[in-house]
Design an enzyme around this catalytic site. Structure first.
Site, mmCIF file in Angstrom:
data_model
loop_
_atom_site.group_PDB
_atom_site.id
_atom_site.type_symbol
_atom_site.label_atom_id
_atom_site.label_comp_id
_atom_site.label_asym_id
_atom_site.label_seq_id
_atom_site.Cartn_x
_atom_site.Cartn_y
_atom_site.Cartn_z
ATOM 1 N N CYS A 244 0.837 -1.200 0.000
ATOM 2 C CA CYS A 244 0.000 0.000 0.000
ATOM 3 C C CYS A 244 0.874 1.253 0.000
ATOM 4 O O CYS A 244 0.669 2.171 -0.804
ATOM 5 C CB CYS A 244 -0.926 -0.024 1.214
ATOM 6 S SG CYS A 244 -2.183 1.271 1.195
ATOM 7 N N CYS B 138 7.217 4.203 5.968
ATOM 8 C CA CYS B 138 6.409 3.931 4.781
ATOM 9 C C CYS B 138 7.248 3.511 3.581
ATOM 10 O O CYS B 138 6.715 3.032 2.595
ATOM 11 C CB CYS B 138 5.572 5.157 4.427
ATOM 12 S SG CYS B 138 6.543 6.600 3.980
#
Length: 176
Positions: free
Chosen positions: A63, A172
């Site tokens: 994601c 991330c």
């Protein structure tokens, strides 16, 4: 203020409403500021159709790759360097980051002008200059990312402890 500077906001489509409201407040405070809202190739709905609902829960690395890393790579391909607000005190993984960094991931130079600033330094500056800021900071969120992956910090000595809560994930993918 450098008039031709471009601020890139990675608009994952999953941010808190307060984050979008803060961007609007910044635009209002600084008219003429160029804020590029960089979106990923797939909308959140398209991503759900192709990879299943709530990919951030089933495969958060994928994601983040699709919604943050790839869009930033596309953007940075036009620039030799970029600025980041990383600070050493934010996490163990960021503690050795330098002011100037060779960024192999994005084939660029990453400049971190706030790297030695503390949480208190940031808030002194915000207060002194009456800067708009995300109101979630007042609700226990020292680090704010996508809404499904961010909760209030549960340890103030770890400013990123509210990110990817319960997962073995601390970044991330932009700053590895």
């Amino acid at each position: 203020m450098k008039k031709d500077a471009v601020i890139v906001f990675l608009d994952t489509g999953l941010h808190f409403k307060e984050t979008y409201e803060t961007i609007e407040a910044v635009k209002e405070r600084y008219p003429g500021l160029q804020i590029m809202m960089k979106k990923p190739e797939l909308t959140v709905e398209q991503q759900a159709q192709e990879y299943g609902d709530k990919l951030w829960e089933t495969n958060p690395n994928l994601c983040c790759e699709m919604r943050k890393v790839i869009p930033l790579r596309e953007t940075l391909s036009a620039y030799p360097a970029w600025l980041s607000g990383l600070r050493r005190e934010q996490s163990e993984g960021r503690s050795k980051t330098n002011f100037l960094n060779k960024d192999d991931k994005f084939k660029s130079i990453k400049v971190c002008p706030l790297i030695h600033w503390t949480w208190k330094d940031i808030w002194r500056y915000v207060t002194k200059h009456d800067l708009p800021y995300n109101p979630l900071h007042d609700q226990g969120y020292p680090s704010i990312g996508c809404a499904p992956c961010t909760s209030p910090a549960f340890k103030m000595d770890d400013l990123r402890s509210g990110r990817w809560n319960g997962l073995n994930k601390t970044e991330c993918g932009l700053h590895e």
